[in-house]
Design an enzyme around this catalytic site. Structure first.
Site: not given
Ligand code: UD1
Length: 417
Positions: A22-23, A117, A122, A306, A398
């Site tokens: 995903k990233n 947040c 962030r 993560d 997500r």
């Protein structure tokens, strides 16, 4: 509202493949804007965040759609807008990575601050300062960013912290800038390497990804390209944690074990038997789980923030004390309250969490409060006695492509209703 129902106690067996990262997909889809032509990105997981990126491209006047198994095709030739609506900005904080690309392509951009947040503040100050340093004029007013950059000029940019998103935004802004940009103290995450490969496939000149200096020689033109994104190391870490906690013997294909070195060493310390064969990782666990000592989250190649919640779920059942120190985000322990409902013994003080393993976790009604914290609850439920009802699935969706189906294929008693 749907929920995932998990009855714990079943060890996991079998083999699965890892979804695409995903990233990686998000900055790569933003990068397609730079070439003004057709691109095909393979191995894009079917996730809310990827769909949000597709919707942003469409809003900008760039047809983008899913094609076949896991590909996204985008044609950015006809881009005719430079704004991102607030609704889309709020859906996904990382939509800010579009800023460098839109500015580079059109010389103008308007977007709101990214919303939410979940993990504490962030900020995007590093993104803004870097783009200003390259020549952008950015006005911040009423929660919006109004940006102009008729041209970007390459320069040396020092990041006070190796921010992944800021490194990506600078790479996107610099790819077609006048002159050479050097990012010093750049993020070294594998997804930076993937973005470098995609930019180079489009005709860019980027080197150094994976080290703390990334050099981008601006080129006049980029052209459409085809690219396959790397495997998702956090999705793989999720399955590894699941097998570590539930026990059993699983093989995870399509991984890059080198991207998971710290997670693998921590799980080995917990008593898992781990072996690698090319792009496959096999993990077995049938004995008792041992405590993992002290785990500090760090920028890559350190232990990833993560994976903190996921490995914490494992620590909940280890025979002893594991200590976590969260160094990346200020408030990333929101899953702890939910793990306590399941019978875990965890004490949090500031950025430190002390986990004392318990002999049993119990099924409970819990709610995902963020993406990885939510996945950690699913992992914990696999080893809990009785049924867990996990809600808040919009967070989990997500980042995971049908997490419940993947776990069910390994023998977990799990169902979405
Ligand atoms: C990315 C990942 C996210 C991961 C995180 C850290 C994506 C889409 N998301 O998020 O999954 O948890 O890296 O590995 O790739 N910071 C500032 N100012 C800035 C930018 C960041 O102070 O302008 C701080 C942040 O508050 C945080 C730290 O830098 O404390 C790291 O954040 P960053 O690397 O930017 O994370 P993201 O790119 O948002």
């Amino acid at each position: 509202m749907s929920a995932i129902f998990i009855t714990g106690g079943k060890p996991l067996y079998g083999s699965v493949r890892t979804q695409g990262a995903k990233n990686s997909v998000l900055p790569i889809l933003a990068a397609t804007i730079l070439c003004g032509g057709p691109c095909v990105v393979h191995n894009c997981p079917d996730l809310l965040d990827v769909n949000t990126s597709i919707r942003i491209l469409r809003h900008l006047g760039c047809p983008a759609k899913r094609e076949g198994a896991g590909a996204v095709a985008a044609d950015t030739a006809g881009m005719n807008r430079f704004d991102i609506p607030e609704g889309l900005m709020r859906e996904m904080r990382s939509s800010v990575v579009f800023l460098g690309a839109i500015l580079s392509r059109t010389g103008e951009a308007v977007m709101s601050y990214p919303g939410g947040c979940d993990l504490g503040p962030r900020p995007i100050d590093l993104h803004i300062a870097a783009l200003r340093q390259m020549g952008a004029e950015i006005r911040e007013e009423g929660g919006y960013l109004y940006c102009k950059a008729p041209k970007f000029t390459g320069c040396d940019i020092y990041l006070s912290t190796p921010s992944v998103g800021a490194t990506e935004n600078i790479m996107l802004a610099a790819a077609r800038a006048d002159g050479t940009t050097r990012i010093l103290n750049a993020a070294r995450e594998p997804e930076i390497g993937d973005l470098q490969d995609f930019l180079n496939a489009m005709g860019g000149r980027v080197t150094g990804a994976g080290s703390s200096t990334v050099t981008i020689e601006g080129v006049r033109r980029l052209s459409g390209a085809e690219h396959t994104v790397i495997p998702d190391r956090v999705a793989a870490a999720t399955l590894l944690s699941a097998a570590a906690l539930a026990g059993g013997d699983i093989a995870i294909g399509d991984t890059r074990p080198e991207d998971l070195a710290t997670v693998l060493s921590v799980l080995a310390k917990a008593g898992c038997d781990i072996s690698e064969d090319g792009r496959e990782i096999r993990i077995r666990r049938d004995g008792a789980l041992r405590p993992m000592g002290r785990i500090c989250t760090m920028p890559h190649p350190g232990f990833p923030t993560d994976a903190q919640a996921l490995v914490m779920a494992v620590a909940c059942r280890a025979e002893g004390v594991t200590m976590f120190s969260e160094r990346i985000f200020e408030s990333r322990y929101r899953h702890v309250g939910e793990l306590l409902r399941m019978g875990a013994d965890i004490q949090v003080e500031g950025r430190v969490a002390v986990v004392r393993g318990v002999p049993k976790l119990y099924g409970a009604r819990v709610c995902a409060t963020d993406l990885r914290g939510g996945a950690a609850l699913a992992v914990a439920a696999l080893a809990a006695e009785g049924e867990t009802e996990l809600s808040g699935l919009q967070h989990i969706d997500r980042g995971y492509e049908r997490l419940e189906d993947v776990l069910a294929s390994l023998g977990a008693d799990i169902e979405r209703k």
